[in-house]
Design an enzyme around this catalytic site. Sequence first.
Site, PDB file in Angstrom:
ATOM      1  N   ASP A   1       0.759  -1.297   0.752  1.00 52.78           N
ATOM      2  CA  ASP A   1       0.013  -0.249  -0.079  1.00 52.78           C
ATOM      3  C   ASP A   1       0.569   1.213   0.529  1.00 52.78           C
ATOM      4  O   ASP A   1       1.977   1.215   0.880  1.00 52.78           O
ATOM      5  CB  ASP A   1      -1.080  -0.107   1.498  1.00 52.78           C
ATOM      6  CG  ASP A   1      -1.852  -0.897   0.978  1.00 52.78           C
ATOM      7  OD1 ASP A   1      -2.182  -1.179   0.029  1.00 52.78           O
ATOM      8  OD2 ASP A   1      -2.562  -1.548   2.050  1.00 52.78           O
ATOM      9  N   ASN A   2      -0.297   2.316   0.042  1.00 49.15           N
ATOM     10  CA  ASN A   2       0.926   3.652  -0.339  1.00 49.15           C
ATOM     11  C   ASN A   2       2.523   3.841  -1.065  1.00 49.15           C
ATOM     12  O   ASN A   2       3.080   4.344  -1.022  1.00 49.15           O
ATOM     13  CB  ASN A   2       1.055   4.250   0.733  1.00 49.15           C
ATOM     14  CG  ASN A   2      -0.059   4.231   1.553  1.00 49.15           C
ATOM     15  OD1 ASN A   2      -1.174   4.803   1.184  1.00 49.15           O
ATOM     16  ND2 ASN A   2       0.012   3.645   2.899  1.00 49.15           N
ATOM     17  N   ARG A   3       1.954   2.810  -2.417  1.00 48.15           N
ATOM     18  CA  ARG A   3       3.490   2.372  -3.608  1.00 48.15           C
ATOM     19  C   ARG A   3       4.731   2.152  -2.718  1.00 48.15           C
ATOM     20  O   ARG A   3       6.232   2.467  -2.969  1.00 48.15           O
ATOM     21  CB  ARG A   3       3.560   3.940  -4.428  1.00 48.15           C
ATOM     22  CG  ARG A   3       2.688   4.440  -4.547  1.00 48.15           C
ATOM     23  CD  ARG A   3       1.740   3.981  -5.477  1.00 48.15           C
ATOM     24  NE  ARG A   3       2.831   2.552  -6.649  1.00 48.15           N
ATOM     25  CZ  ARG A   3       2.046   2.437  -7.199  1.00 48.15           C
ATOM     26  NH1 ARG A   3       1.203   2.113  -7.756  1.00 48.15           N
ATOM     27  NH2 ARG A   3       3.047   2.282  -8.548  1.00 48.15           N
ATOM     28  N   LEU A   4       4.182   1.824  -1.260  1.00 49.11           N
ATOM     29  CA  LEU A   4       5.934   1.636  -0.748  1.00 49.11           C
ATOM     30  C   LEU A   4       6.417   0.727  -0.035  1.00 49.11           C
ATOM     31  O   LEU A   4       6.214  -0.661   0.379  1.00 49.11           O
ATOM     32  CB  LEU A   4       5.791   1.704   0.971  1.00 49.11           C
ATOM     33  CG  LEU A   4       5.269   3.362   1.629  1.00 49.11           C
ATOM     34  CD1 LEU A   4       5.685   3.642   2.641  1.00 49.11           C
ATOM     35  CD2 LEU A   4       6.511   4.029   1.020  1.00 49.11           C
TER      36      LEU A   4
END
Length: 219
Positions: free
Chosen positions: A194-197
């Site tokens: 999630d959240n490009r992490l």
Amino acid sequence: MHATSDRSPVQWREHFMDQGLSRADLAADPLVQFEQWYEFACASSIPEPNAMTLATVDGTGQPWVRSVLLKLYDARGFVFFTNFGSDKAHQIDQHPQVALLFPWVAFARQVQINGRAERIATAESLKYFTTRARGSQIGAWASPQSQVIRSRALLEAKVEQIKQRFATGQIPLPDFWGGYRVVPECIEFWQGRDNRLHDRFRYSRLSANTGWTLERLAP
């Protein structure tokens, strides 16, 4: 974990994105790790889990990409087959450094492989060729891959000609067709989060006989 459980691909994607990927999850050998992810993908319901993007470079430095199918893999590398007169074959013969990508987006996973492509032995190509469906064997003989043709009708006429030529008995391996093995120099395992992490781990070969280093990369 097995993809043949009650979970759907969407549920597996959510699970893997939530679980992530840690160094403790990874095998010491990237080929072992690849086998685990690949077998999971093959056991799932996603289409063409063995499809991989192959990137090559031509004589002018122009990159080219296309999808090919992984047919064999072992500790030596990853094998696909093609016509030796094709664009990809000409490019590999000029510049053997290539890249592969397995885009298993159904599970928010990717495997990226950089390495050197080399032709496999004729005996290995023959062994695989004999396992192909007869129609695919005929297609290998009939198609002048990557060359300009005037119409599909001409291609289909060539197929009929080859069918007549090999009407009985086994179809021999064309001398212009065979396999390339991509010998990996680095392999990256990418797990979406999630959240490009995202979680990214890259194995780099130290040398032919001394194993691999493993590093986490920033997303």
